[in-house]
Design a protein around this motif. Structure first.
Motif, mmCIF file in Angstrom:
data_model
loop_
_atom_site.group_PDB
_atom_site.id
_atom_site.type_symbol
_atom_site.label_atom_id
_atom_site.label_comp_id
_atom_site.label_asym_id
_atom_site.label_seq_id
_atom_site.Cartn_x
_atom_site.Cartn_y
_atom_site.Cartn_z
ATOM 1 N N ARG A 1 -1.693 45.246 2.696
ATOM 2 C CA ARG A 1 -2.146 44.210 1.673
ATOM 3 C C ARG A 1 -1.587 44.605 0.431
ATOM 4 O O ARG A 1 -1.662 45.481 -0.285
ATOM 5 C CB ARG A 1 -3.749 44.118 1.677
ATOM 6 C CG ARG A 1 -4.282 43.241 0.605
ATOM 7 C CD ARG A 1 -5.677 43.105 0.424
ATOM 8 N NE ARG A 1 -6.324 44.263 -0.039
ATOM 9 C CZ ARG A 1 -7.513 44.293 -0.414
ATOM 10 N NH1 ARG A 1 -8.513 43.306 0.363
ATOM 11 N NH2 ARG A 1 -8.503 45.202 -0.966
ATOM 12 N N THR B 1 2.014 39.909 -5.705
ATOM 13 C CA THR B 1 0.617 39.932 -5.270
ATOM 14 C C THR B 1 -0.113 38.787 -5.744
ATOM 15 O O THR B 1 -1.004 38.201 -4.931
ATOM 16 C CB THR B 1 -0.105 41.137 -6.100
ATOM 17 O OG1 THR B 1 0.434 42.435 -5.935
ATOM 18 C CG2 THR B 1 -1.658 41.247 -5.796
ATOM 19 N N ASP C 1 0.798 36.094 -3.178
ATOM 20 C CA ASP C 1 0.004 36.219 -2.122
ATOM 21 C C ASP C 1 -1.438 35.592 -2.091
ATOM 22 O O ASP C 1 -1.689 34.973 -1.204
ATOM 23 C CB ASP C 1 -0.158 37.897 -1.643
ATOM 24 C CG ASP C 1 -1.018 38.055 -0.548
ATOM 25 O OD1 ASP C 1 -0.722 38.017 0.576
ATOM 26 O OD2 ASP C 1 -2.217 38.398 -0.755
#
Ligand code: AMP
Ligand code: MG
Length: 341
Positions: A195, A330, A333
């Motif tokens: 992640r 990030t 995402d």
């Protein structure tokens, strides 16, 4: 149940010791914690969040010594990551010890662990005397909570206590990063980023050059055998981070037919980077807008902006896509996940 907001660590720790849930701030987002040795307490996390039971939890520790309660597998690679990034927003996945509850790991043979870099969080864990399992303190699917106020919005009357930082008087003070931790799987031969999070991929790759991204793995046919033995992050299959408003990603404001007469955007919000926008050109067009001076500021404010738009019943949020490197990836995402129907 009444929800107590307190800055008293002893009170918060006593709730945890007696098997209750509390929400507490970290440097990433607020966590919703329970003691790791009580299935009854852990079950309350899934109930309160509406979290599917196949989505495992991250265990938070206050010192490296506690790691030996959770795993026997601390190899050279994990040690390097720990030295560089702990305490901090990096979650590591290890082979778990048998004693760890299946509720925490969702039946996997691995466990996710992190040591926060926020004194209040580590002091709390230390006072409780055992590690704390804590996912993000938001109702499942919603944007993570980055202030005490956000936690109240999701859990008022559902949990007995929220710990807030004594250094801030207001309940709307935001956590430092505003984005969740980066998750790296260290349980196999090959370290894999599961992640994206507050620490960019590139930063971790500087320390362990053989780090690969799960998406790269996914796209490599020959990797199928690795994929079948390394569990990917179950949480990634769920809808996430979503405000009630529809999220639309745009590369730049020029994609929208804006003019000062335009009424089409009155129930809309806009978040983007200051550098790429002429702030005068749209001041009165959006109901709510936020121009950030850096990607760090964008990340720290994103979820809070989503929640603010929801409380104003804004229907559409336009998000400028950030540069595709570092923290920009990030944010991208989160934006992509938030924009899924
Ligand atoms: P949250 O705490 O809500 O930010 O979510 C924690 C994330 O860590 C989720 O995406 C989980 O699926 C992931 N996670 C927790 N434990 C494991 C594990 N053992 N293996 C892979 N991913 C995990
Ligand atoms: Mg979460």
């Amino acid at each position: 149940m009444e929800t107590l907001i307190t800055d008293n660590i002893e009170i918060a720790a006593s709730f945890l010791r007696s098997g209750e849930l509390i929400a507490f701030p970290t440097e990433t987002v607020y966590g919703l914690g329970a003691r790791i040795d009580s299935d009854e307490a852990l079950q309350k996390i899934f109930l309160a969040k509406g979290r599917p039971s196949d989505n495992p939890l991250i265990i938070h520790i206050s010192s490296q010594g506690e790691l030996s309660l959770l795993t026997d597998q601390i190899d050279e690679l994990s040690q390097k990551l720990i030295e560089h990034f702990w305490p901090g927003p990096l979650t590591l996945i290890f082979k778990k010890k048998r004693s760890i509850s299946n509720l925490i790991t969702a039946g996997l043979d691995t466990v996710a662990v992190r040591m926060p870099a926020f004194d209040l969080a580590t002091s709390l864990i230390n006072k409780v005397g055992i590690p704390i399992a804590a996912p993000s303190a938001n109702r499942s699917g919603r944007p993570s909570a980055t202030s005490c106020e956000h936690v109240m919005n999701d859990f008022n009357g559902l949990i007995p206590c929220i710990l807030k930082s004594p250094s801030t008087n207001s309940i709307d003070c935001l956590t430092k990063y505003g984005l969740e931790s980066t998750v790296v799987n260290c349980s196999g031969e090959q370290p894999i980023l599961l992640r994206m999070g507050s620490i960019p991929f590139e930063e971790i790759q500087k320390v362990i050059p053989n780090l690969i991204h799960y998406q790269t793995l996914n796209s490599q046919k020959e990797s199928q055998s690795i994929l079948s033995v390394i569990p990917l992050s179950p949480g990634m299959k769920y809808r996430h981070y979503s405000p009630q408003a529809k999220v639309i990603l745009i590369r730049s404001l020029s994609e929208l037919p804006l003019d000062n007469e335009s009424k089409a955007f009155t129930s809309s919000g806009f978040i983007g980077l200051e550098a790429s926008v002429d702030s005068h050109s749209f001041q009165n067009i959006f109901q709510k807008s936020l121009l950030c001076s850096s990607v760090e500021e964008y990340g720290a404010n994103l979820f809070s902006f989503f929640r603010d738009c929801d409380s104003e019943h804004i229907q559409t949020i336009f998000c400028e896509t950030p540069p595709r490197n570092g923290l920009g990836n990030t944010i991208m995402d989160r934006l992509i996940k938030a924009s899924l129907d």
